[in-house]
Design an enzyme around this catalytic site. Structure first.
Site, PDB file in Angstrom:
ATOM      1  NE  ARG A  23      -4.216  -1.573   0.210  1.00 54.09           N
ATOM      2  CZ  ARG A  23      -5.328  -1.627   0.928  1.00 54.09           C
ATOM      3  NH1 ARG A  23      -5.592  -0.706   1.816  1.00 54.09           N
ATOM      4  NH2 ARG A  23      -6.179  -2.602   0.733  1.00 54.09           N
ATOM      5  NE  ARG A  27      -7.259   5.341   2.573  1.00 56.85           N
ATOM      6  CZ  ARG A  27      -8.075   4.472   3.149  1.00 56.85           C
ATOM      7  NH1 ARG A  27      -9.293   4.826   3.432  1.00 56.85           N
ATOM      8  NH2 ARG A  27      -7.665   3.260   3.454  1.00 56.85           N
ATOM      9  NE  ARG A  36      -9.648   7.623  -2.328  1.00 55.39           N
ATOM     10  CZ  ARG A  36     -10.860   7.985  -1.915  1.00 55.39           C
ATOM     11  NH1 ARG A  36     -11.192   9.262  -1.898  1.00 55.39           N
ATOM     12  NH2 ARG A  36     -11.718   7.080  -1.516  1.00 55.39           N
ATOM     13  CG  ASP A  73      -8.900  -3.071  -4.359  1.00 59.44           C
ATOM     14  OD1 ASP A  73      -8.274  -2.509  -3.443  1.00 59.44           O
ATOM     15  OD2 ASP A  73      -9.728  -3.982  -4.156  1.00 59.44           O
ATOM     16  CE1 TYR A 150     -12.924  -7.495   1.711  1.00 57.50           C
ATOM     17  CE2 TYR A 150     -11.360  -9.145   0.928  1.00 57.50           C
ATOM     18  CZ  TYR A 150     -11.669  -8.092   1.755  1.00 57.50           C
ATOM     19  OH  TYR A 150     -10.732  -7.626   2.644  1.00 57.50           O
TER      20      TYR A 150
HETATM   21  O1  CP3 Z   1      -0.114  -1.753  -2.485  1.00 59.98           O
HETATM   22  C1  CP3 Z   1      -0.404  -0.808  -3.251  1.00 59.98           C
HETATM   23  O2  CP3 Z   1      -0.099   0.380  -3.015  1.00 59.98           O
HETATM   24  C2  CP3 Z   1      -1.072  -1.148  -4.575  1.00 59.98           C
HETATM   25  C3  CP3 Z   1      -2.492  -1.003  -4.644  1.00 59.98           C
HETATM   26  C4  CP3 Z   1      -3.379  -1.900  -3.793  1.00 59.98           C
HETATM   27  C5  CP3 Z   1      -4.606  -1.435  -3.223  1.00 59.98           C
HETATM   28  N1  CP3 Z   1      -5.252  -2.482  -2.664  1.00 59.98           N
HETATM   29  C6  CP3 Z   1      -5.080  -0.040  -3.280  1.00 59.98           C
HETATM   30  C7  CP3 Z   1      -6.146   0.377  -2.342  1.00 59.98           C
HETATM   31  C8  CP3 Z   1      -3.289  -3.258  -3.485  1.00 59.98           C
HETATM   32  C9  CP3 Z   1      -2.164  -4.228  -3.772  1.00 59.98           C
HETATM   33  C10 CP3 Z   1      -4.477  -3.622  -2.794  1.00 59.98           C
HETATM   34  C11 CP3 Z   1      -4.771  -4.990  -2.356  1.00 59.98           C
HETATM   35  C12 CP3 Z   1      -5.985  -5.259  -1.613  1.00 59.98           C
HETATM   36  N2  CP3 Z   1      -7.221  -4.675  -1.738  1.00 59.98           N
HETATM   37  C13 CP3 Z   1      -6.110  -6.295  -0.647  1.00 59.98           C
HETATM   38  C14 CP3 Z   1      -5.027  -7.277  -0.286  1.00 59.98           C
HETATM   39  C15 CP3 Z   1      -3.964  -6.697   0.583  1.00 59.98           C
HETATM   40  C16 CP3 Z   1      -4.404  -6.349   1.960  1.00 59.98           C
HETATM   41  O3  CP3 Z   1      -4.354  -5.152   2.300  1.00 59.98           O
HETATM   42  O4  CP3 Z   1      -4.773  -7.258   2.728  1.00 59.98           O
HETATM   43  C17 CP3 Z   1      -7.427  -6.269  -0.150  1.00 59.98           C
HETATM   44  C18 CP3 Z   1      -7.995  -7.168   0.917  1.00 59.98           C
HETATM   45  C19 CP3 Z   1      -8.130  -5.250  -0.857  1.00 59.98           C
HETATM   46  C20 CP3 Z   1      -9.566  -4.891  -0.742  1.00 59.98           C
HETATM   47  C21 CP3 Z   1      -9.751  -3.501  -0.289  1.00 59.98           C
HETATM   48  N3  CP3 Z   1      -9.441  -2.385  -1.032  1.00 59.98           N
HETATM   49  C22 CP3 Z   1     -10.276  -3.081   0.950  1.00 59.98           C
HETATM   50  C23 CP3 Z   1     -10.725  -3.999   2.065  1.00 59.98           C
HETATM   51  C24 CP3 Z   1     -10.267  -1.685   0.923  1.00 59.98           C
HETATM   52  C25 CP3 Z   1     -10.859  -0.778   1.972  1.00 59.98           C
HETATM   53  C26 CP3 Z   1      -9.979  -0.635   3.145  1.00 59.98           C
HETATM   54  C27 CP3 Z   1      -9.117   0.580   2.981  1.00 59.98           C
HETATM   55  O5  CP3 Z   1      -7.906   0.460   3.195  1.00 59.98           O
HETATM   56  O6  CP3 Z   1      -9.683   1.626   2.662  1.00 59.98           O
HETATM   57  C28 CP3 Z   1      -9.695  -1.262  -0.299  1.00 59.98           C
HETATM   58  C29 CP3 Z   1      -9.468   0.125  -0.737  1.00 59.98           C
HETATM   59  C30 CP3 Z   1      -8.090   0.482  -1.223  1.00 59.98           C
HETATM   60  N4  CP3 Z   1      -7.307  -0.284  -2.052  1.00 59.98           N
HETATM   61  C31 CP3 Z   1      -7.406   1.696  -0.969  1.00 59.98           C
HETATM   62  C32 CP3 Z   1      -6.200   1.648  -1.678  1.00 59.98           C
HETATM   63  C33 CP3 Z   1      -5.141   2.715  -1.763  1.00 59.98           C
HETATM   64  C34 CP3 Z   1      -7.957   2.866  -0.172  1.00 59.98           C
HETATM   65  C35 CP3 Z   1      -8.965   3.520  -1.032  1.00 59.98           C
HETATM   66  C36 CP3 Z   1      -9.077   5.015  -0.868  1.00 59.98           C
HETATM   67  O7  CP3 Z   1      -8.284   5.773  -1.479  1.00 59.98           O
HETATM   68  O8  CP3 Z   1     -10.003   5.421  -0.183  1.00 59.98           O
END
Ligand code: CP3
Length: 342
Positions: A23, A27, A36, A73, A150
């Protein structure tokens, strides 16, 4: 081969481990928040190749990480298979649920995923053009079990209860979902590689809730099938597997799946992982994400301890899980400086 990440993935022990961070675009960075806002919402950002490439590059510019991870994602793949997907601000993802055969029958398969996912491959192409030559581009997908949790629940769940319930009540349907995801994940990762991804990572964030036989069948076996098929289609492309919180399931995971690197979370100690995981090949990870919030001497000493512990084998420095939005960007710099010894 000069790229440090690729050298570590090939099994080389380097004097300083290469670094990237789960990640790393997110944010906690003001520049991410600005882009964003420009995109409107998270999904619009994922599907806008120019802006998705921009946020992928932001942490590379700011910190000089050794790898960039594609901004996308894991839930885009179910969307490409036909599930509805949206994000509720402050809560997380929501999907239309798959709990019956009729729901499952509505999912697509095969090349149709690319209709939705083409912008992601565009992002990969832009990144390969724009990234400095020493930086490795990592593509990724969710592992079938994690994505299925999910899809079945329609949202994130603390214990993956709905997915476990479907597994118990209708195993044939549960396995059909995992099989469909396994097949689609291969096609998705393969297209990322064709577009220019140099490494792919499989995120099994909820692998830890699968025990014993279930872990073998629904975490290890899909990872093995995906890794083998990716390597058959794309010889020489390294695969990173992340069966998070697998505990003893980490043992032998390289050999059983063919993954070049196994990422470990922070529920195991580095010393344990050296003995039980790094013996099988490259390891990645292990620093608790909370150090990016708390910083200070604890961050420095833990970082040093992890670097030292893994120093006799192939290692990519990373966190045990993603960096959180409340992290202080200055602590990321402190971690990097500590690893690189400056
Ligand atoms: O790592 C990186 O920077 C690359 C991009 C990336 C994102 N999500 C961007 C993201 C990667 C590799 C993921 C993987 C992901 N997404 C996983 C597996 C890794 C982990 O963290 O366990 C999972 C379970 C998800 C599903 C997901 N996406 C959830 C549960 C959420 C909401 C929780 C949160 O952190 O807000 C997301 C949103 C998400 N994916 C964000 C980002 C940067 C935040 C979104 C925002 O900008 O509001």
């Amino acid at each position: 081969m000069t790229k440090t990440i690729l050298r570590a993935l090939a099994g080389e022990t380097l004097p300083t481990p290469p670094i990237w961070m789960m990640r790393q675009a997110g944010r906690y960075l003001p520049e991410y928040k600005a882009t964003r806002a420009q995109a409107g919402d998270f999904l619009s950002l994922c599907y806008n190749p120019e802006l998705a490439a921009e946020v992928t590059l932001q942490p590379i510019r700011r910190y000089g990480f050794d790898a960039a991870i594609l901004f996308a994602d894991i839930l885009l793949l179910p969307q490409a298979l036909g599930a509805d997907l949206w994000f509720v601000t402050g809560e997380g993802p929501r999907l239309s649920t798959i709990t019956t055969q009729a729901d499952f029958d509505k999912l697509g398969r095969g090349a149709m995923i690319h209709d939705t996912l083409n912008p992601i491959y565009e992002t990969v192409k832009i990144l390969r053009r724009e990234l400095p030559p020493e930086i490795t581009l990592i593509g990724f997908a969710g592992a079938p079990w994690t994505v299925a949790t999910y899809m079945i629940a329609g949202q994130g769940t603390p214990d993956q209860g709905p997915a476990h319930a479907l597994k118990a009540e209708n195993r044939a349907l549960f396995e059909a979902i995992l099989d469909r995801l396994t097949e689609a994940t291969v096609d998705y990762l393969s297209a990322q590689i064709d577009a220019g991804a140099e490494v792919v990572k499989l995120f099994d964030s909820w692998a830890g809730s699968l025990k014993d036989e279930d872990f073998q069948r629904y975490a290890l076996e899909p990872a093995r099938l995906i890794t083998q098929e990716i390597k058959r289609r794309h010889p020489g492309i390294p695969v990173i597997a992340f069966p998070r919180q697998a505990a003893k399931g980490y043992v032998g995971f390289h050999a059983a799946t063919g993954a070049d690197c196994v990422a470990v979370d922070d529920s195991v100690t580095a010393e344990w992982a050296v003995e039980h995981v790094q013996v099988g090949g490259c390891v990645q990870g292990n620093l608790a994400s909370r150090h990016m919030v708390t910083g200070g001497d604890a961050l420095v000493s833990e970082t040093r301890r992890i670097v030292r512990a893994f120093s006799n084998g192939p290692h990519i420095f990373n966190l045990g899980h993603g960096i959180t939005p409340d992290a202080d960007p200055a602590n990321v710099q402190l971690m990097i400086d500590t690893v690189r010894g400056v």
